[in-house]
Structures are given as structure tokens and as C-alpha cells.
Motif scaffolding. Structure first.
Motif, mmCIF file in Angstrom:
data_model
loop_
_atom_site.group_PDB
_atom_site.id
_atom_site.type_symbol
_atom_site.label_atom_id
_atom_site.label_comp_id
_atom_site.label_asym_id
_atom_site.label_seq_id
_atom_site.Cartn_x
_atom_site.Cartn_y
_atom_site.Cartn_z
ATOM 1 N N PRO A 90 48.610 83.558 34.738
ATOM 2 C CA PRO A 90 49.311 84.926 34.176
ATOM 3 C C PRO A 90 48.845 86.159 34.682
ATOM 4 C CG PRO A 90 48.467 83.362 32.435
ATOM 5 C CD PRO A 90 47.972 82.724 33.629
ATOM 6 N N ILE A 91 47.560 86.108 35.048
ATOM 7 C CA ILE A 91 47.027 87.614 35.261
ATOM 8 C C ILE A 91 46.694 87.783 36.709
ATOM 9 C CG2 ILE A 91 45.059 89.030 34.756
ATOM 10 C CD1 ILE A 91 44.988 87.764 31.979
ATOM 11 N N THR A 92 46.049 86.826 37.354
ATOM 12 C CA THR A 92 45.787 86.985 38.812
ATOM 13 C C THR A 92 46.688 86.451 39.467
ATOM 14 O OG1 THR A 92 44.974 84.515 38.815
ATOM 15 C CG2 THR A 92 43.288 86.462 38.341
ATOM 16 N N LYS A 93 47.790 85.620 39.223
ATOM 17 C CA LYS A 93 48.922 85.136 39.963
ATOM 18 C C LYS A 93 48.259 83.991 41.003
ATOM 19 C CE LYS A 93 51.854 88.275 38.118
ATOM 20 N NZ LYS A 93 53.170 88.031 37.546
ATOM 21 N N GLU A 94 47.126 83.736 40.881
ATOM 22 C CA GLU A 94 46.712 82.339 41.925
ATOM 23 C C GLU A 94 47.304 81.110 41.263
ATOM 24 O OE1 GLU A 94 42.330 81.131 41.013
ATOM 25 O OE2 GLU A 94 42.690 83.001 39.644
ATOM 26 N N ALA A 95 47.295 80.304 42.418
ATOM 27 C CA ALA A 95 48.161 79.102 41.663
ATOM 28 C C ALA A 95 47.080 78.305 40.950
ATOM 29 C CB ALA A 95 48.578 78.167 42.978
ATOM 30 N N ASP A 96 47.575 78.098 39.622
ATOM 31 C CA ASP A 96 46.574 77.245 38.740
ATOM 32 C C ASP A 96 46.637 75.786 39.160
ATOM 33 O OD1 ASP A 96 45.244 76.185 36.441
ATOM 34 O OD2 ASP A 96 46.471 77.424 35.137
ATOM 35 N N ASN A 253 71.319 87.111 53.266
ATOM 36 C CA ASN A 253 72.408 87.407 52.320
ATOM 37 C C ASN A 253 71.669 88.219 51.194
ATOM 38 O OD1 ASN A 253 74.667 86.128 52.739
ATOM 39 N ND2 ASN A 253 73.821 84.059 52.341
ATOM 40 N N PRO A 254 72.214 89.707 51.145
ATOM 41 C CA PRO A 254 71.714 90.501 50.208
ATOM 42 C C PRO A 254 71.974 90.042 48.600
ATOM 43 C CG PRO A 254 73.805 91.407 50.974
ATOM 44 C CD PRO A 254 73.311 90.039 51.744
ATOM 45 N N GLY A 255 71.216 90.405 47.738
ATOM 46 C CA GLY A 255 71.116 90.098 46.512
ATOM 47 C C GLY A 255 70.357 90.680 45.511
ATOM 48 N N PRO A 256 70.004 90.184 44.383
ATOM 49 C CA PRO A 256 69.173 91.025 43.516
ATOM 50 C C PRO A 256 67.822 90.860 43.398
ATOM 51 C CG PRO A 256 70.219 89.191 42.383
ATOM 52 C CD PRO A 256 70.663 89.165 43.678
ATOM 53 N N GLY A 257 67.432 90.174 44.311
ATOM 54 C CA GLY A 257 65.884 89.877 44.853
ATOM 55 C C GLY A 257 65.659 88.215 44.656
ATOM 56 N N TYR A 258 64.630 87.874 45.301
ATOM 57 C CA TYR A 258 64.271 86.436 45.175
ATOM 58 C C TYR A 258 63.905 86.082 44.063
ATOM 59 C CZ TYR A 258 59.655 87.646 47.043
ATOM 60 O OH TYR A 258 58.415 88.286 46.986
ATOM 61 N N GLY A 259 64.232 84.799 43.572
ATOM 62 C CA GLY A 259 63.407 84.149 42.424
ATOM 63 C C GLY A 259 63.066 82.768 42.399
ATOM 64 N N GLY A 260 63.371 81.963 41.414
ATOM 65 C CA GLY A 260 62.880 80.485 41.373
ATOM 66 C C GLY A 260 61.541 80.372 41.305
ATOM 67 N N SER A 261 61.317 78.879 41.110
ATOM 68 C CA SER A 261 59.910 78.479 40.937
ATOM 69 C C SER A 261 59.124 78.766 42.256
ATOM 70 C CB SER A 261 60.100 76.950 40.429
ATOM 71 O OG SER A 261 60.457 76.056 41.512
ATOM 72 N N CYS A 262 59.681 78.877 43.346
ATOM 73 C CA CYS A 262 58.629 78.850 44.596
ATOM 74 C C CYS A 262 58.343 80.110 45.209
ATOM 75 C CB CYS A 262 59.333 78.027 45.475
ATOM 76 S SG CYS A 262 59.263 76.195 45.049
ATOM 77 N N PHE A 263 59.611 81.058 45.684
ATOM 78 C CA PHE A 263 59.007 82.103 46.354
ATOM 79 C C PHE A 263 58.091 83.246 45.537
ATOM 80 C CE2 PHE A 263 63.083 81.719 49.120
ATOM 81 C CZ PHE A 263 62.515 80.683 49.877
ATOM 82 N N PRO A 264 58.430 83.560 44.631
ATOM 83 C CA PRO A 264 57.650 84.647 43.899
ATOM 84 C C PRO A 264 56.241 83.970 43.475
ATOM 85 C CG PRO A 264 59.676 84.396 42.417
ATOM 86 C CD PRO A 264 59.829 83.125 43.494
ATOM 87 N N LYS A 265 56.093 82.676 42.934
ATOM 88 C CA LYS A 265 54.890 81.993 42.718
ATOM 89 C C LYS A 265 54.049 81.908 44.203
ATOM 90 C CE LYS A 265 55.056 77.429 42.125
ATOM 91 N NZ LYS A 265 53.918 76.754 43.074
ATOM 92 N N ASP A 266 54.611 81.563 45.240
ATOM 93 C CA ASP A 266 53.868 80.884 46.540
ATOM 94 C C ASP A 266 53.494 82.249 47.258
ATOM 95 O OD1 ASP A 266 54.266 78.495 45.529
ATOM 96 O OD2 ASP A 266 55.691 77.923 47.117
ATOM 97 N N THR A 267 54.577 83.458 47.095
ATOM 98 C CA THR A 267 54.013 84.457 47.818
ATOM 99 C C THR A 267 52.726 85.195 47.103
ATOM 100 O OG1 THR A 267 55.421 85.691 46.515
ATOM 101 C CG2 THR A 267 56.047 85.302 49.044
ATOM 102 N N ASN A 268 52.937 85.167 45.769
ATOM 103 C CA ASN A 268 51.573 85.826 44.884
ATOM 104 C C ASN A 268 50.415 85.064 45.125
ATOM 105 O OD1 ASN A 268 51.944 88.065 43.217
ATOM 106 N ND2 ASN A 268 53.936 86.704 42.421
ATOM 107 N N ALA A 269 50.428 83.411 45.274
ATOM 108 C CA ALA A 269 49.252 82.822 45.400
ATOM 109 C C ALA A 269 48.686 82.811 46.886
ATOM 110 C CB ALA A 269 49.722 81.265 45.412
ATOM 111 N N LEU A 270 49.444 83.195 48.076
ATOM 112 C CA LEU A 270 49.036 83.245 49.361
ATOM 113 C C LEU A 270 48.269 84.494 49.459
ATOM 114 C CD1 LEU A 270 49.019 82.652 52.363
ATOM 115 C CD2 LEU A 270 51.334 83.503 52.552
ATOM 116 N N ALA A 271 48.762 85.576 48.691
ATOM 117 C CA ALA A 271 48.396 86.959 48.815
ATOM 118 C C ALA A 271 47.173 87.046 48.164
ATOM 119 C CB ALA A 271 49.200 88.152 48.084
ATOM 120 N N TYR A 272 46.922 86.059 46.875
ATOM 121 C CA TYR A 272 45.655 86.004 46.368
ATOM 122 C C TYR A 272 44.579 85.454 47.257
ATOM 123 C CZ TYR A 272 42.148 84.727 42.752
ATOM 124 O OH TYR A 272 41.128 84.343 42.245
ATOM 125 N N MET A 273 45.014 84.063 47.843
ATOM 126 C CA MET A 273 43.892 83.343 48.718
ATOM 127 C C MET A 273 43.652 84.574 49.651
ATOM 128 S SD MET A 273 45.579 79.762 50.048
ATOM 129 C CE MET A 273 47.286 80.068 49.595
#
Ligand code: NAD
Length: 430
Positions: A90-96, A253-273
Motif C-alpha cells: 500500500p505504501i511503497t507499491k512494490e510487489a508484495d 485507443n484513447p480513454g480515461p487511463g489504464y487500469g486493471g489488476s496488472c498495468f498499474p501494479k506492474d509499472t509501480n513494481a518495476l519502477a520500485y525495483m
């Protein structure tokens, strides 16, 4: 081959069902008693196009079983797939990794013959080494190889993607594991393209792929914003770009932003790594920041359409993070609705599949409609937030709104038709 699948969620269930359909003996294991009780009773626990029929057929013919008991599930299995969640901290966004480590500890004692333990969950680079160590420590006699086998299925197309993968990536140095993986996939009518690489490279391929796709979505979203400023049409721009084979026409395809269980989580985890390794991934960081801000901006776009109305009534079409799924994890729609509610809007929403999952987050902060038309009755604006194809078929003439305004964040409504029907229409990038 006896296949055990540990974790029976959006990845584990379609994977287990798919391998059973192709003739393997599959046991799906989950620690969630209710989920397993439902599955044992023949009740599917998530929505994926075409999954229920295959699930029922293979449960009935005995090739697909469900259990909460790791021992009976894993004993005698030649292939053990780990498909548990790897949620963001919840804080660091690394993959738990707590579910991965727990699964490895729990399954280790029951490896009774040579087995490949395949990690299908998305895990940071080097986690395969840790899983291997956990199993060795728990069960020093176990004969096994840990391989990385990242999952690339698209939610909403999980069944199609299982049977028609673009590629299967397998990370291992073990010849025995390579042979076993080949045997597992030999049941496919046409053997998929299997890429064998080092385990760490395989773990990174998953993150590198998802981050690339997230950046591509964010890029076209930024171009859409710019199109609005200069009166260009983002679809013409995307078409012109996509005809270049180096760019390709997908994910434009343009839209309101990407979401879902993967892209937000995985981009954050990669950036953390990367930060941990003192490596600058500025493109990934920019996409994460831009995408987060975008969802708030989209809520403001909806509110702007009703700024002249006190306590506006906002009809929402779509809560799932995309069409074809009941998954609302990191759904832009959920974040946008939450922001509307926080600003005292009165929201009534409809989604063909995701009402129940949305209720677990939004609770009774909004009203849920039984169908798309009734959601719009008496509304001041219609906000289209998920691209369900059925929404396109609804004649705008049938909408009984107090004010005829549409904010179409998925561009699912034809602007010309909307204007002809007397609506004030705002879309994205056109
Ligand atoms: P999910 O939350 O839908 O399912 C995970 C399941 O694992 C849950 O049912 C949970 O009860 C179970 N579980 C947790 N610990 C367990 C244990 N010790 N023993 C048995 N069961 C246990 O998750 P998901 O969406 O299927 O994702 C799983 C992994 O696959 C994640 O790493 C995710 O990033 C990755 N992935 C997901 C998708 C997708 O489309 N959802 C696509 C590609 C990769």
C-alpha cells in the motif's frame, strides 16, 4: 500429466480449466473455502467469456477438481503452477510476495516425485531463486525445478488467449524442466511458440511487456489531449501512426487511463525495483504519474459538464476496468465514480457484469441500476466509463434524461448521432 494449480483466481482458473480441456488431470487449489465450495458445487466464481462451459464440462468428466487441501492437490503432481496474487504494497507499491512465499512453503512438503514448480504469478526479478530456496529448506529431499512462466492473458479474452498464446515464455536452465514444459504443451493442437530463456530474464519480460503497453496507452492518451487542444482527431492520428509497422495499430485507443489488476501494479513494481537498483526508468515513472493524474482529470471533465447544476445526477455506464470482465481492480471507472461521490454528486451506475464486484469497493455510496436505460432516467449527464459493446446498441432517443449531456470517456457513442439527437457531447481526443 497431473497438474496442480495453486491459486484459483483470474489466472489460475482459466489456466486450470484450459489444461483440463486439453486432457491433463488438473487440481485447482485455493485457500478461500467459499471459492472452492462454489467451484465444487459447479458455480463459476468469475466472469470470462466461454469459461463457464469449459469449466462445467471438465468438472463433470472428472479431469478438473477443486480442493483447499494442498496435500491432496500437490501429491503426485508433475507440474505445479503458482498463480497466487502479488498485490502492491500500500505504501511503497512494490510487489508484495507474501502469498508467493506462503504458497511455496505450503506446497513444498508434498512434492513426492520430480516436479516443475512454475511461477505464473508476476514476480520481481530474483523471486524464482527465493522460491527455490524456500522449497529446498522445507523439503530437502524434494526433486524439483522452479521455472518462471509469466502469464500474458488479457482479462476478457482469457480463454481465447490460453488456447492461442502469442508466445509462452519459460525461464529455466534445467533440461529436465524444458522437457516437462514441452510435454505439458504437447497437448495443444498446434504447439505454441515457447521461448526458453534464463529465469531472471523471463521474470523481467513480464514487467517489460506490461510497462511498454502502459506507456503506449499513456502516449495515445496524451496525444488525445493534445488533439482536443488543436482540433485534430485522435483516431486519424492513431490510424496514421499505426500503419507504420514499427508502431503497429494496437493499444492506440484513447480513454480515461489504464487500469486493471496488472498495468498499474506492474509499472509501480518495476519502477520500485529499478529505483532499488539505482536505475532510472523515467519513461515508466512518467506513465505512472500521468495515468494517476489523468483519472482525477477525467472526473473533473464529467463534473465540468454539470457545473451549472447543484447536486447533479450522474448516470454512469460501466464500472469494470474494461469490457468483458467483472474485474474492478484499479478500474478507472471506480476511481472516477469515487471522486464524483466525494464532490457530492449523485451517481447511479450500471454495469453488465461488475455490479457485485463494484459493490465491494463503492458500497452504498452510489445507486446501482438494473439496466443501462434506467440508469439514465432523470440524469443530468451520462458518463460512459467502460467500453461494453452493448452500450453502443442503445438508441440515444430512448434516454429519458433531465439534461441531454454526454461525457464519453471511452468514445463508444457516435458524436454525430448524439448531436443529431440534441445531446451536448464530449468525447476524448475528437
Ligand atoms: P486473484 O487474486 O484473482 O487470485 C489469486 C488466488 O490465489 C486467490 O483466489 C487466493 O485466494 C489464492 N491464494 C492466495 N494464496 C494462496 C495459497 N497460499 N494457497 C492457495 N491459494 C492461494 O489473482 P490473479 O488476478 O489471478 O493474479 C494472479 C497473478 O497473476 C498475479 O501475480 C498477477 O499479477 C498475475 N497476472 C494476472 C493477470 C490477470 O489478468 N488478472 C494477467 C497476467 C498475470
Amino acid at each position: 500429466m497431473k497438474v496442480a494449480v495453486v491459486g484459483t483466481g483470474y489466472v489460475g482458473l482459466p489456466t486450470g480449466v484450459g489444461f483440463a480441456e486439453l486432457g491433463h488431470d488438473v487440481v485447482c487449489i485455493d485457500k478461500d473455502d467459499r471459492k472452492i465450495a462454489d467451484l465444487k458445487a459447479g458455480k463459476i466464481t468469475l466472469f470470462e467469456e466461454g469459461l463457464e462451459e469449459l469449466f462445467k464440462r471438465n468438472a463433470a468428466n472428472g479431469r478438473l477438481k477443486f480442493t483447499t487441501d494442498m496435500k491432496s492437490g500437490v501429491s503426485d503432481a508433475g507440474f505445479i503452477i503458482i498463480a497466487v496474487g502479488t498485490p502492491p504494497h500500500p505504501i511503497t507499491k512494490e510487489a508484495d510476495m507474501k502469498y508467493i512465499y506462503a504458497a511455496a512453503e505450503e506446497l513444498a512438503p508434498y512434492i513426492s516425485k520430480y516436479a516443475v514448480v512454475a511461477n505464473k504469478s508476476t514476480v520481481p526479478v530474483g523471486i524464482g531463486d527465493k522460491v527455490e530456496k524456500i522449497i529446498k529448506t522445507k523439503n530437502p529431499k524434494a526433486d524439483f525445478d522452479v521455472v518462471s512462466m509469466p502469464e500474458f492473458l488479457r482479462e476478457g479474452f482469457a480463454v481465447y488467449d490460453f488456447f492461442n498464446p502469442d508466445r509462452v515464455v519459460v525461464g529455466t536452465n534445467s533440461d529436465r524442466a524444458v522437457k516437462t514444459v514441452k510435454e505439458l504443451y504437447s497437448v495443444f493442437k498446434e504447439t505454441p511458440n515457447i521461448l526458453f530463456v534464463e529465469r531472471r530474464s523471463s521474470e523481467l519480460i513480464k514487467y517489460a511487456s506490461n510497462a511498454f503497453l502502459a506507456i503506449k496507452i499513456h502516449y495515445i492518451n496524451e496525444m488525445a489531449d493534445f488533439c482536443e487542444k488543436v482540433s485534430a482527431n485522435v483516431y486519424d492520428v492513431a490510424k496514421g501512426m499505426g500503419l507504420d509497422s514499427r508502431i503497429g495499430n494496437k493499444f492506440l485507443n484513447p480513454g480515461p487511463g489504464y487500469g486493471g489488476s496488472c498495468f498499474p501494479k506492474d509499472t509501480n513494481a518495476l519502477a520500485y525495483m529499478a529505483r532499488n537498483h539505482e536505475c532510472d526508468l523515467s519513461l515508466v515513472e512518467a506513465a505512472i504519474f500521468g495515468n494517476d493524474v489523468r483519472k482525477s482529470r477525467m472526473a473533473l471533465k464529467v463534473l465540468d459538464a454539470v457545473k451549472d447544476i447543484e447536486s447533479p445526477k450522474i448516470a454512469v455506464w460501466g464500472l469494470a476496468f474494461k469490457d468483458g470482465t467483472d474485474d474492478v481492480r484499479e478500474s478507472p471507472a471506480i476511481q472516477i465514480v469515487s471522486e464524483l461521490v466525494n464532490r457530492n454528486a449523485n451517481v447511479i451506475a450500471y454495469d453488465p457484469k461488475a455490479i457485485e464486484t463494484a459493490k465491494t469497493i463503492l458500497g452504498d455510496s452510489i445507486t446501482y441500476a438494473d439496466d443501462a436505460l434506467s440508469a439514465t432516467k432523470g440524469a443530468d449527464v451520462l458518463a460512459a466509463l467502460t467500453e461494453w459493446q452493448d452500450f453502443k446498441k442503445i438508441p440515444l432517443a430512448n434516454l429519458q434524461m433531465r439534461n441531454k449531456r454526454i461525457v464519453d470517456l471511452r468514445n463508444i457513442i457516435d458524436p454525430k448521432v448524439a448531436v443529431a439527437e440534441g445531446f451536448n457531447y464530449k468525447g476524448i481526443g475528437r
